[in-house]
Scaffold this active site. Structure first.
Site, mmCIF file in Angstrom:
data_model
loop_
_atom_site.group_PDB
_atom_site.id
_atom_site.type_symbol
_atom_site.label_atom_id
_atom_site.label_comp_id
_atom_site.label_asym_id
_atom_site.label_seq_id
_atom_site.Cartn_x
_atom_site.Cartn_y
_atom_site.Cartn_z
ATOM 1 N N THR A 1 38.296 -31.291 21.336
ATOM 2 C CA THR A 1 37.390 -31.684 22.426
ATOM 3 C C THR A 1 38.149 -31.536 23.747
ATOM 4 O O THR A 1 38.131 -30.481 24.355
ATOM 5 C CB THR A 1 36.887 -33.124 22.222
ATOM 6 O OG1 THR A 1 37.999 -33.994 21.964
ATOM 7 C CG2 THR A 1 35.927 -33.191 21.050
ATOM 8 N N LYS B 1 43.186 -33.189 15.721
ATOM 9 C CA LYS B 1 42.705 -33.154 17.093
ATOM 10 C C LYS B 1 42.921 -34.531 17.708
ATOM 11 O O LYS B 1 42.886 -35.555 17.030
ATOM 12 C CB LYS B 1 41.228 -32.746 17.179
ATOM 13 C CG LYS B 1 40.214 -33.718 16.629
ATOM 14 C CD LYS B 1 39.800 -34.873 17.518
ATOM 15 C CE LYS B 1 39.357 -34.431 18.878
ATOM 16 N NZ LYS B 1 38.993 -35.638 19.723
ATOM 17 N N THR C 1 42.656 -42.036 18.668
ATOM 18 C CA THR C 1 41.394 -41.297 18.689
ATOM 19 C C THR C 1 41.684 -39.913 18.191
ATOM 20 O O THR C 1 42.127 -39.070 18.949
ATOM 21 C CB THR C 1 40.834 -41.166 20.094
ATOM 22 O OG1 THR C 1 40.568 -42.458 20.560
ATOM 23 C CG2 THR C 1 39.539 -40.411 20.104
ATOM 24 N N GLU D 1 45.796 -36.047 27.336
ATOM 25 C CA GLU D 1 45.011 -35.670 28.509
ATOM 26 C C GLU D 1 45.829 -35.789 29.788
ATOM 27 O O GLU D 1 46.124 -36.882 30.262
ATOM 28 C CB GLU D 1 43.750 -36.538 28.590
ATOM 29 C CG GLU D 1 42.732 -36.190 27.537
ATOM 30 C CD GLU D 1 41.549 -37.130 27.490
ATOM 31 O OE1 GLU D 1 40.589 -36.799 26.766
ATOM 32 O OE2 GLU D 1 41.587 -38.191 28.149
ATOM 33 N N ASN E 1 38.921 -38.210 33.302
ATOM 34 C CA ASN E 1 38.027 -39.096 32.582
ATOM 35 C C ASN E 1 36.919 -39.690 33.439
ATOM 36 O O ASN E 1 36.040 -40.397 32.940
ATOM 37 C CB ASN E 1 38.835 -40.219 31.910
ATOM 38 C CG ASN E 1 39.515 -39.736 30.638
ATOM 39 O OD1 ASN E 1 38.874 -39.554 29.623
ATOM 40 N ND2 ASN E 1 40.815 -39.488 30.718
#
Length: 417
Positions: free
Chosen positions: A156, A182, A193, A279, A401
């Protein structure tokens, strides 16, 4: 590990007897042709074990898969990206079951022999009108050399696919072990996550596999954090089909121990790659706690330091601020004595006995300016230790985000909300 391994190609499709494939459904964006639906299938009977999020809010595929994995009789896994199918009520459960049925029928399996996973935006119904029509094509895409398709289909906010495969010997028999993972944001211990899928052609008893998965997850995916957030969809699934032709490996045997060591190594390498691909992160930091009175005390300290927004912000600013580290140690609720705490950054003393060490600050700054470094916190109160892997927290993370939920616009067009 005290035995040799060989890195091989193929990722989650490297083990004998497994087929993998992926297709594009346009789950998040109907105009996109990126892979977003994948399938892993064992051509022969297999045993399976899984680990699932400890979040009290759990996505529909987690609830369905936990039930399917209860007996360990799973031969296929279907997974999508772009939509988490979380907080979607009864319809979400039905959609997850429909995904299982969609591959079970052409593969001549029972629905309960299929695990299902989803990752993506929370709170929106699955666009099944785009998923269901692609199930036959998904099954037709199965091949022995498409492990990378699974790795690509599940990402993602990841910047790249993450996969690894190895081969090694158990009792003189060559076996293969491969997987993909992932995860980039909402990463926190007690499963990050993340989704992880691993296959092996080792011939393992159900109890051997379950024990190996439980212990390996604890020492890998439960030891990483990026932003302190735990998701609703976190899942690890492992299938073993015995296609290597070796005799059955029972729990408690030396062969089972060897497999557990190999699985643990593989999971830890994949877990580290999640942190490195976090991220908008710029630092990969290993935090080792030593000299704690108990394992729990060491874990409390490691988690407090690795989750601290102040500590992580200082890492992003390349500031060797050991004061932020020791203050996190202090509120960790571990049993510590301030005057005994030593902190080393990249092997150089930053704090000794709770006080500033003599190491020049510029020397420490050069260490934290590197993309990867290690921090060792010695509590000097016992023999227990704990290691975690973390990252910095960047302004770019916040900016990224702020805009993640643009998908809601597409959902409105689809009539889902």
């Amino acid at each position: 590990m005290d035995f040799p391994i060989t890195r091989i190609k193929g990722g989650v499709g490297a083990a004998k007897g497994f087929l993998t494939g992926g297709v594009s459904c346009g789950i998040k964006n109907p105009d996109s042709d990126r892979l977003d639906l994948a399938l892993i299938y064992s051509e022969v009977p297999s045993v399976a074990a899984g680990a699932f999020t400890t979040n009290r809010v759990q996505a529909a595929p987690v609830k369905v898969s936990k039930n399917h994995f209860a007996d360990g009789d799973v031969r296929a896994i279907v997974v999508n990206s772009g939509n988490a199918n979380a907080c979607t009520g009864v319809q979400g459960i039905q959609d997850a079951r429909t995904m299982c049925k969609g591959v079970a029928k052409p593969l001549k399996l029972r629905r309960t022999q299929v695990g299902v996973c989803s990752t993506g935006v929370i709170g929106l119904p699955m666009p099944m009108s785009r998923v269901e029509p692609r199930m036959e094509e998904l099954v037709a895409s199965l091949d022995k050399k498409k492990g990378n398709d699974v790795a690509r289909a599940i990402i993602t906010s990841d910047t790249r696919e993450k996969e690894l495969a190895i081969s090694f010997d158990i009792d003189g028999h060559r076996v293969r072990l491969g997987g993909c993972v992932k995860g980039a944001g909402m990463i926190c211990p007690s499963m990050a996550t993340m989704l992880c899928f691993i296959t092996t052609d080792a011939n393992l008893s159900q109890s051997c596999l379950e024990r190996a998965v439980k212990e390996s997850v604890e020492e890998s995916f439960n030891r990483i954090t990026i932003d302190g957030d735990m998701s609703t969809n976190d899942t690890v699934m492992v299938m073993a089909n015995g296609a290597s032709g070796m005799p059955l490996v029972a729990r408690g045997s030396e062969g089972c121990k060897q497999f557990r060591d190999a699985l643990g190594w593989l999971m830890l390498e994949l877990a580290k790659e999640i942190v490195r691909d976090g991220e908008r992160v710029t630092k990969f930091v290993t935090v080792k706690v030593e000299g704690a009175r108990t394992h729990l005390d060491a874990k409390k300290v490691a988690e407090a330091v690795c989750k601290s927004a102040l500590v992580k912000s200082s890492w992003n600013g390349e500031d060797p601020n050991w004061g932020r580290i020791i203050h996190a140690v202090g509120y960790s609720r571990a049993r510590i004595r301030e005057e005994l705490i030593d902190i080393h950054i990249g092997g150089k003393a930053a704090c000794l006995g709770g006080l500033q060490a003599e190491t020049p600050m510029e020397d420490l700054r050069k260490i934290v300016a590197k993309p990867e470094f290690e921090i060792v916190i010695n509590l000097n109160r016992g023999e227990a230790g704990y290691t975690m892997y973390s990252s910095d927290l960047s302004p770019e993370y916040v900016d990224f985000n702020r805009s993640e939920y643009a998908y809601w616009k597409q959902a409105r067009k689809d009539g889902l909300v």
